[in-house]
Write a protein that holds these residues in place. Structure first.
Motif, PDB file in Angstrom:
ATOM      1  N   VAL A 108     -22.221   9.534  -5.569  1.00  0.00           N
ATOM      2  CA  VAL A 108     -22.147  10.508  -6.654  1.00  0.00           C
ATOM      3  C   VAL A 108     -22.534   9.849  -7.965  1.00  0.00           C
ATOM      4  N   GLU A 109     -23.290  10.581  -8.768  1.00  0.00           N
ATOM      5  CA  GLU A 109     -23.510  10.159 -10.144  1.00  0.00           C
ATOM      6  C   GLU A 109     -23.047  11.282 -11.059  1.00  0.00           C
ATOM      7  N   ALA A 110     -22.449  10.910 -12.170  1.00  0.00           N
ATOM      8  CA  ALA A 110     -22.071  11.869 -13.196  1.00  0.00           C
ATOM      9  C   ALA A 110     -23.182  11.866 -14.237  1.00  0.00           C
ATOM     10  N   VAL A 111     -23.763  13.027 -14.467  1.00  0.00           N
ATOM     11  CA  VAL A 111     -24.791  13.166 -15.495  1.00  0.00           C
ATOM     12  C   VAL A 111     -24.126  13.845 -16.680  1.00  0.00           C
ATOM     13  N   ILE A 112     -23.835  13.058 -17.692  1.00  0.00           N
ATOM     14  CA  ILE A 112     -23.127  13.553 -18.861  1.00  0.00           C
ATOM     15  C   ILE A 112     -24.144  13.956 -19.915  1.00  0.00           C
ATOM     16  N   VAL A 113     -24.023  15.174 -20.390  1.00  0.00           N
ATOM     17  CA  VAL A 113     -24.895  15.678 -21.443  1.00  0.00           C
ATOM     18  C   VAL A 113     -24.060  15.777 -22.709  1.00  0.00           C
ATOM     19  N   CYS A 114     -24.258  14.815 -23.608  1.00  0.00           N
ATOM     20  CA  CYS A 114     -23.426  14.719 -24.801  1.00  0.00           C
ATOM     21  C   CYS A 114     -24.108  13.794 -25.801  1.00  0.00           C
ATOM     22  N   ASP A 115     -23.839  14.001 -27.084  1.00  0.00           N
ATOM     23  CA  ASP A 115     -24.464  13.152 -28.094  1.00  0.00           C
ATOM     24  C   ASP A 115     -23.449  12.408 -28.955  1.00  0.00           C
ATOM     25  N   GLU A 116     -22.258  12.200 -28.442  1.00  0.00           N
ATOM     26  CA  GLU A 116     -21.187  11.617 -29.238  1.00  0.00           C
ATOM     27  C   GLU A 116     -20.838  10.205 -28.773  1.00  0.00           C
ATOM     28  N   GLN A 117     -20.898   9.243 -29.686  1.00  0.00           N
ATOM     29  CA  GLN A 117     -20.596   7.856 -29.355  1.00  0.00           C
ATOM     30  C   GLN A 117     -19.144   7.687 -28.902  1.00  0.00           C
ATOM     31  N   GLU A 118     -18.206   8.383 -29.554  1.00  0.00           N
ATOM     32  CA  GLU A 118     -16.799   8.265 -29.165  1.00  0.00           C
ATOM     33  C   GLU A 118     -16.598   8.711 -27.710  1.00  0.00           C
ATOM     34  N   ALA A 119     -17.238   9.798 -27.324  1.00  0.00           N
ATOM     35  CA  ALA A 119     -17.137  10.274 -25.941  1.00  0.00           C
ATOM     36  C   ALA A 119     -17.702   9.243 -24.977  1.00  0.00           C
ATOM     37  N   TYR A 120     -18.827   8.643 -25.337  1.00  0.00           N
ATOM     38  CA  TYR A 120     -19.430   7.602 -24.495  1.00  0.00           C
ATOM     39  C   TYR A 120     -18.460   6.432 -24.319  1.00  0.00           C
ATOM     40  N   ASP A 121     -17.920   5.940 -25.422  1.00  0.00           N
ATOM     41  CA  ASP A 121     -17.018   4.788 -25.365  1.00  0.00           C
ATOM     42  C   ASP A 121     -15.788   5.074 -24.505  1.00  0.00           C
ATOM     43  N   LEU A 122     -15.172   6.232 -24.699  1.00  0.00           N
ATOM     44  CA  LEU A 122     -13.980   6.582 -23.916  1.00  0.00           C
ATOM     45  C   LEU A 122     -14.307   6.759 -22.443  1.00  0.00           C
ATOM     46  N   THR A 123     -15.471   7.334 -22.146  1.00  0.00           N
ATOM     47  CA  THR A 123     -15.866   7.541 -20.747  1.00  0.00           C
ATOM     48  C   THR A 123     -16.130   6.211 -20.057  1.00  0.00           C
ATOM     49  N   ILE A 124     -16.825   5.301 -20.735  1.00  0.00           N
ATOM     50  CA  ILE A 124     -17.060   3.968 -20.168  1.00  0.00           C
ATOM     51  C   ILE A 124     -15.729   3.269 -19.897  1.00  0.00           C
ATOM     52  N   ASN A 125     -14.796   3.361 -20.825  1.00  0.00           N
ATOM     53  CA  ASN A 125     -13.479   2.757 -20.650  1.00  0.00           C
ATOM     54  C   ASN A 125     -12.752   3.367 -19.450  1.00  0.00           C
ATOM     55  N   ALA A 126     -12.837   4.694 -19.302  1.00  0.00           N
ATOM     56  CA  ALA A 126     -12.184   5.363 -18.165  1.00  0.00           C
ATOM     57  C   ALA A 126     -12.782   4.898 -16.842  1.00  0.00           C
ATOM     58  N   LEU A 127     -14.110   4.730 -16.792  1.00  0.00           N
ATOM     59  CA  LEU A 127     -14.749   4.242 -15.564  1.00  0.00           C
ATOM     60  C   LEU A 127     -14.312   2.815 -15.253  1.00  0.00           C
ATOM     61  N   ASP A 128     -14.262   1.973 -16.286  1.00  0.00           N
ATOM     62  CA  ASP A 128     -13.822   0.594 -16.079  1.00  0.00           C
ATOM     63  C   ASP A 128     -12.393   0.546 -15.544  1.00  0.00           C
ATOM     64  N   GLN A 129     -11.508   1.383 -16.078  1.00  0.00           N
ATOM     65  CA  GLN A 129     -10.118   1.421 -15.611  1.00  0.00           C
ATOM     66  C   GLN A 129     -10.008   1.914 -14.177  1.00  0.00           C
ATOM     67  N   ALA A 130     -10.932   2.774 -13.762  1.00  0.00           N
ATOM     68  CA  ALA A 130     -10.914   3.304 -12.391  1.00  0.00           C
ATOM     69  C   ALA A 130     -11.738   2.429 -11.444  1.00  0.00           C
ATOM     70  N   PHE A 131     -12.256   1.311 -11.947  1.00  0.00           N
ATOM     71  CA  PHE A 131     -13.081   0.399 -11.165  1.00  0.00           C
ATOM     72  C   PHE A 131     -14.308   1.092 -10.580  1.00  0.00           C
ATOM     73  N   VAL A 132     -14.925   1.966 -11.374  1.00  0.00           N
ATOM     74  CA  VAL A 132     -16.147   2.659 -10.978  1.00  0.00           C
ATOM     75  C   VAL A 132     -17.315   1.994 -11.688  1.00  0.00           C
ATOM     76  N   SER A 133     -18.342   1.680 -10.928  1.00  0.00           N
ATOM     77  CA  SER A 133     -19.524   1.045 -11.510  1.00  0.00           C
ATOM     78  C   SER A 133     -20.212   1.978 -12.501  1.00  0.00           C
ATOM     79  N   ARG A 134     -20.670   1.403 -13.589  1.00  0.00           N
ATOM     80  CA  ARG A 134     -21.417   2.193 -14.572  1.00  0.00           C
ATOM     81  C   ARG A 134     -22.752   2.669 -14.016  1.00  0.00           C
TER      82      ARG A 134
END
Length: 120
Positions: free
Chosen positions: A32-58
């Motif tokens: 599965v890949e998540a295709v995120i459609v968004c233009d906000e840096q804060e959303a990107y940063d929080l999403t990357i952090n959530a993936l790292d916490q869930a041990f999901v590869s970027r």
């Protein structure tokens, strides 16, 4: 079979991060890949952090830096997706256990393999 889940978001970075994390928690046995459609840096940063916490590869995240209106932004996400199947989502969905298996089962019943699946 690779699945792209399109998730547009605007102005809800915390909700988006939780949505993406839950997406991967409920689909670990699938490509599965998540295709995120968004233009906000804060959303990107929080999403990357959530993936790292869930041990999901970027590698499972495609970020379409697209502004709304929704349709052109969604089209940009479609252009960047690499899945054999593309499922629409939204940042306010709470993915239930087994949701992807159920969606794919519906698609497999269609003779030409095309269809629209609503998720609720």
């Amino acid at each position: 079979m690779k699945v792209s889940v399109m998730i547009p978001s605007k102005g809800r970075p915390t909700q988006l991060a939780a949505c993406v994390r839950r997406l991967f928690e409920t689909t670990r046995c699938h490509d599965v890949e998540a295709v995120i459609v968004c233009d906000e840096q804060e959303a990107y940063d929080l999403t990357i952090n959530a993936l790292d916490q869930a041990f999901v590869s970027r590698d499972h995240l495609v970020w379409a830096w697209a502004t709304l209106p929704v349709i052109p932004a969604f089209n940009e996400g479609l252009r960047l997706s690499t899945g054999d199947v593309i499922l629409p989502g939204n940042d306010d969905l709470v993915w239930g256990d087994g949701w992807l298996d159920q969606a794919l089962a519906v698609l497999e019943t269609l003779p030409d393999g095309d269809g629209v699946v609503g998720l609720n």
